[in-house]
Every structure is written in C-alpha cells, then in structure tokens.
Design an enzyme around this catalytic site. Structure first.
Site, short mmCIF file in Angstrom:
data_model
loop_
_atom_site.label_atom_id
_atom_site.label_comp_id
_atom_site.label_asym_id
_atom_site.label_seq_id
_atom_site.Cartn_x
_atom_site.Cartn_y
_atom_site.Cartn_z
N ASP A 240 0.84 -1.19 0.00
CA ASP A 240 0.00 0.00 0.00
C ASP A 240 0.88 1.24 0.00
O ASP A 240 2.00 1.22 0.52
CB ASP A 240 -0.90 0.03 1.25
CG ASP A 240 -1.91 -1.09 1.28
OD1 ASP A 240 -2.22 -1.65 0.21
OD2 ASP A 240 -2.38 -1.41 2.38
N MET A 241 0.36 2.32 -0.55
CA MET A 241 1.12 3.57 -0.61
C MET A 241 1.64 3.97 0.77
O MET A 241 2.79 4.43 0.92
CB MET A 241 0.25 4.69 -1.18
CG MET A 241 0.96 6.02 -1.30
SD MET A 241 -0.12 7.32 -1.93
CE MET A 241 -1.23 7.53 -0.53
#
Length: 220
Positions: free
Chosen positions: A65-66
């Site tokens: 995930d970012m």
C-alpha cells in the site's frame, strides 16, 4: 491507490536497494510512495517507475500500500517474473511486517476472517463472512508502550488480500496507528504516517536455487 481528493506528494529520497542478483532487485520503499502508477497523471511517480529507470525490463512481483513502507521485490526479466509469480502463488515466500497498533495487545494469535472490497468506499476493504475471500494473519505482540497506549507487533500474512493486515488489526480492536482508512483517530499517531513496515522477506530464489533472507531497516 490514493482517493481522487488526495494530494499526492511522494518522498523524493534516492532509490534504496537492499538486495540484488541476476534476476531480482529488492528495494526499501518509503511510506507515501505508490508501488505502481495511479490512473491520474499526478499519480504516476511510483516505485515501479523509479526502478524501471535503472532496470528497463523490471516487473513488479507484489505490492505494498502507498502508506506502507518496506521491502518490495521486482523481477529483472520475464522469466524471473513468471518464476516469482508461481512462488508467491504457492505461498512459499515468508513475509513479516512490523506495526504499531492501538491499545495493549498481548501474546500471539491469528485473525482468520474473510475480506472483500467495500465497493461504496473504495479502496477500503471490509470483513464479509458470506462474500469475502479467505484471509488469515498471524500476530505476535512485541512491546507495549504505556505512555502512548500502543503495541509494537509482528505480523505475518498467510494470505495476501488487499489491506489485509490493516483490516484484520481493526477487526480485533487494535487498528494500526496513523491509518487514515481504519483508525478512528489516525491524526493522534505519534508518527506522521501509518505505522506499518514490510520488514522481512525469505524465499528460495526460483531460478538460482539460492536461499535468500532479507531484513530491512526498522523506521519505528
């Protein structure tokens, strides 16, 4: 993928390579950087594009995930991509994460509840016992910090669903600190980021047969 209203300001530090051989390259992805480009022009900067600048034929093998930092692996060529994909599908890769979760979590255990996309609130995921896909996470409490009411925990995903660790920790009442999607008061985090870091990766290199063990630095 960031929501449409999100102002994407990825960190600009140089690429940090933590492992490399003839077939693979592994980086330490900073929090705030997309693994792959987003749909919008302003969301193009990503770990993938930064790696491709150095290795033009590189392909990403899994994603973070970012908001998650840590170990992210790329294949340098097509044969490596296929071999690594089979390795992940066979679940022979060991991955560990370090997280800071809210509250006092003690001992060890597992969270085994199915997950699916919350379509009305994408990219959020949710627990759904009828329609969700099998998802399992192992956890082990490491240290409790009473002043902040936070526990450092070791997380091992048995499956690899989107947002799995984040939703599973929320499900048992210990959301990850700084998590804008799943922590009800994420702005109170002692860190100015989500406290989730991919810290360990171990596997048998599918083309060379070498045993590979990668330990990343711990940012918290």
């Amino acid at each position: 993928m960031p929501p449409n209203h999100f102002v994407y300001m990825p960190p600009q530090q140089p690429l940090c390579i933590v492992y490399e051989d003839d077939d693979l390259v592994v980086i330490d992805k900073p929090a705030g950087l997309l693994s792959v480009p987003g749909r919008l022009p302003e969301h193009q900067d990503s770990a993938y594009l930064r790696v491709v600048e150095k290795y033009p034929h590189a392909k990403i093998t899994h994603r973070l995930d970012m908001a998650t930092s840590g170990i992210l692996m790329f294949a340098k060529h097509r044969n490596a991509e296929v071999a690594v994909s089979k390795m992940f599908q066979a679940r022979t890769v060991k991955k560990n994460y370090i997280a800071l979760v809210q509250g006092k979590l003690e001992g060890q255990g597992s969270v085994d509840v199915p997950l699916m996309t919350d379509w009305e609130n994408r990219p959020r995921q949710m627990v759904h016992f009828e329609l969700g896909k099998v998802a399992k996470t192992l956890y082990q409490a490491v240290q409790y910090f009473e002043a902040d009411d936070i526990t450092r925990v070791l997380l091992t995903p048995v499956t690899g669903r989107s947002h799995q660790l984040r939703v599973h920790m929320q499900y048992i009442g210990h959301p990850i600190t700084g998590d804008q999607f799943y922590h009800p008061d994420y702005q109170q985090s002692p860190l100015k980021r989500m406290a989730l870091h991919a810290s360990y990766l171990a596997f048998k290199q599918p083309l060379s047969g070498a045993e590979v063990e990668i330990r990343g630095s711990l940012p918290f």
